[in-house]
Design an enzyme around this catalytic site. Sequence first.
Site, PDB file in Angstrom:
ATOM      1  N   LYS A   1       5.178  -4.803  -1.008  1.00 13.47           N
ATOM      2  CA  LYS A   1       5.101  -5.882  -0.258  1.00 13.47           C
ATOM      3  C   LYS A   1       6.537  -6.943  -0.505  1.00 13.47           C
ATOM      4  O   LYS A   1       6.550  -7.035  -1.937  1.00 13.47           O
ATOM      5  CB  LYS A   1       3.776  -6.718  -0.157  1.00 13.47           C
ATOM      6  CG  LYS A   1       4.011  -7.633   1.062  1.00 13.47           C
ATOM      7  CD  LYS A   1       2.707  -8.329   1.424  1.00 13.47           C
ATOM      8  CE  LYS A   1       2.591  -9.360   2.506  1.00 13.47           C
ATOM      9  NZ  LYS A   1       1.352  -9.961   2.725  1.00 13.47           N
TER      10      LYS A   1
ATOM     11  N   HIS B   1      -7.738  -1.305   4.417  1.00 17.41           N
ATOM     12  CA  HIS B   1      -7.461  -2.422   3.352  1.00 17.41           C
ATOM     13  C   HIS B   1      -8.718  -2.907   2.975  1.00 17.41           C
ATOM     14  O   HIS B   1      -8.882  -3.748   1.951  1.00 17.41           O
ATOM     15  CB  HIS B   1      -6.750  -3.555   4.285  1.00 17.41           C
ATOM     16  CG  HIS B   1      -6.025  -4.554   3.350  1.00 17.41           C
ATOM     17  ND1 HIS B   1      -4.899  -4.317   2.998  1.00 17.41           N
ATOM     18  CD2 HIS B   1      -6.276  -5.748   3.010  1.00 17.41           C
ATOM     19  CE1 HIS B   1      -4.438  -5.069   2.113  1.00 17.41           C
ATOM     20  NE2 HIS B   1      -5.228  -6.209   2.111  1.00 17.41           N
TER      21      HIS B   1
ATOM     22  N   ARG C   1      -1.730  -0.830  -1.044  1.00 21.53           N
ATOM     23  CA  ARG C   1      -1.798  -1.039   0.297  1.00 21.53           C
ATOM     24  C   ARG C   1      -1.725   0.260   1.040  1.00 21.53           C
ATOM     25  O   ARG C   1      -1.094   1.175   0.639  1.00 21.53           O
ATOM     26  CB  ARG C   1      -0.639  -2.164   0.768  1.00 21.53           C
ATOM     27  CG  ARG C   1      -1.034  -3.567   0.081  1.00 21.53           C
ATOM     28  CD  ARG C   1       0.533  -4.177   0.431  1.00 21.53           C
ATOM     29  NE  ARG C   1       0.359  -5.572  -0.126  1.00 21.53           N
ATOM     30  CZ  ARG C   1       0.837  -5.869  -1.465  1.00 21.53           C
ATOM     31  NH1 ARG C   1       1.444  -4.839  -2.173  1.00 21.53           N
ATOM     32  NH2 ARG C   1       0.618  -7.076  -1.907  1.00 21.53           N
TER      33      ARG C   1
ATOM     34  N   HIS D   1       0.601  -9.216  -6.263  1.00 22.09           N
ATOM     35  CA  HIS D   1       0.539 -10.467  -5.761  1.00 22.09           C
ATOM     36  C   HIS D   1       1.533 -11.264  -6.346  1.00 22.09           C
ATOM     37  O   HIS D   1       1.763 -11.415  -7.616  1.00 22.09           O
ATOM     38  CB  HIS D   1      -0.934 -11.153  -5.804  1.00 22.09           C
ATOM     39  CG  HIS D   1      -1.824 -10.791  -5.128  1.00 22.09           C
ATOM     40  ND1 HIS D   1      -3.451 -10.674  -5.249  1.00 22.09           N
ATOM     41  CD2 HIS D   1      -1.841  -9.727  -3.987  1.00 22.09           C
ATOM     42  CE1 HIS D   1      -4.045 -10.277  -4.458  1.00 22.09           C
ATOM     43  NE2 HIS D   1      -3.180  -9.504  -3.599  1.00 22.09           N
TER      44      HIS D   1
ATOM     45  N   ARG E   1      -9.096  -1.842  -0.494  1.00 18.94           N
ATOM     46  CA  ARG E   1      -8.379  -2.736  -1.471  1.00 18.94           C
ATOM     47  C   ARG E   1      -9.072  -3.945  -1.947  1.00 18.94           C
ATOM     48  O   ARG E   1      -8.950  -4.269  -3.343  1.00 18.94           O
ATOM     49  CB  ARG E   1      -6.996  -3.053  -0.951  1.00 18.94           C
ATOM     50  CG  ARG E   1      -5.980  -3.925  -1.875  1.00 18.94           C
ATOM     51  CD  ARG E   1      -4.690  -4.049  -0.998  1.00 18.94           C
ATOM     52  NE  ARG E   1      -3.792  -5.405  -1.612  1.00 18.94           N
ATOM     53  CZ  ARG E   1      -3.069  -5.232  -2.373  1.00 18.94           C
ATOM     54  NH1 ARG E   1      -2.592  -4.037  -3.220  1.00 18.94           N
ATOM     55  NH2 ARG E   1      -2.274  -6.413  -2.912  1.00 18.94           N
TER      56      ARG E   1
ATOM     57  N   TYR F   1     -10.768 -13.729  -4.747  1.00 18.56           N
ATOM     58  CA  TYR F   1     -11.672 -12.371  -5.138  1.00 18.56           C
ATOM     59  C   TYR F   1     -12.681 -12.965  -6.054  1.00 18.56           C
ATOM     60  O   TYR F   1     -13.717 -12.410  -6.047  1.00 18.56           O
ATOM     61  CB  TYR F   1     -10.981 -11.204  -5.687  1.00 18.56           C
ATOM     62  CG  TYR F   1      -9.979 -10.628  -4.575  1.00 18.56           C
ATOM     63  CD1 TYR F   1     -10.440  -9.972  -3.640  1.00 18.56           C
ATOM     64  CD2 TYR F   1      -8.523 -10.625  -4.763  1.00 18.56           C
ATOM     65  CE1 TYR F   1      -9.959  -9.166  -2.564  1.00 18.56           C
ATOM     66  CE2 TYR F   1      -7.820  -9.914  -3.843  1.00 18.56           C
ATOM     67  CZ  TYR F   1      -8.525  -9.226  -2.672  1.00 18.56           C
ATOM     68  OH  TYR F   1      -7.712  -8.735  -1.754  1.00 18.56           O
TER      69      TYR F   1
END
Length: 306
Positions: free
Chosen positions: A160, A236, A133, A262, A239, A271
């Site tokens: 995150k 982003h 990120r 994640h 990514r 994705y």
Amino acid sequence: MTPLRQRMLDAMVLRGFAARTVEAYIHAMVGLAKHYRCSPDLLSAQQVQDYMLHLHRDRKLSFSSVNQAASGFKFFYGTVLGRDLRGFDVPFARVPQQVPELLSRQEVAALLTHVPHVTAGTFLRLAYATGLRLNELCHLRWRDVHAEVDRMCIHVRQGKGGKGRLVPLTPDTLAVLQQWRALQPPRPAEPLVPDTPDWVFTARTDRALPLHDQSPQRWYRAAVTAAGITKHGGVHTLRHCYATHLLEAGVDVYSLQQWLGHQHVQTTARYLHLVRPDAAVGARGASLALLTALPLTEPAAMAEPA
């Protein structure tokens, strides 16, 4: 600092909240208090809901931004004040899931050859090759780049949600980092300030500070414009390209989930809808070295900013 604000800060520190989460929650509470010009512990649930509506309807904030504020409100009223949230409703909006505009490999290659200068080129190459990120890459430290043959990886310490993880480091990505480090001025044997973080990318005005996240966004937009790419997005986007191109190369969803950081595999599985139908023929079995897999393009001249 008011005692109420200190209580909220202490509660977040105790739970190990990431610095950006702490900043966002405090910002939301300050905005709420300023809007009503009174302490937030005196407000009703209806007043909080009216303020959230004001953020979206009058200030034109996205539902994602309003939901972030709502998370701060729920933490304040539910955890800090200990109120029963069943009688103090702070609603979350349903945010429509939009399919990101991906860049093809040809477009990624064109973007990377039209960067405005070497710093931008290095940063954007690493963003694509690691899937980090924006904030994670801005705060990457040299000590977290492991180049040992039996442990080539990048240690993301503050991802995150405050979660750490390991991201594979391929030889072509390591070469980019080594070339970048060779361009850096030599560091003193003993830092002037003890425990100074050894940032991979530093602020131009103060090398003791990490790179501000607004600079890479400007570099990305400049490169996109110079390359003639009309798709919307920012850093982003790289990514998203990282995740999709690795899935097309045959990487399994569960490994990719760990590398992206994640919490739920369902987030990574989205994705799969972006994978090209012919990926099984055109890309499966390719290596994880995304940079060397890019098509060749004519490089643009690069110079450091004045």
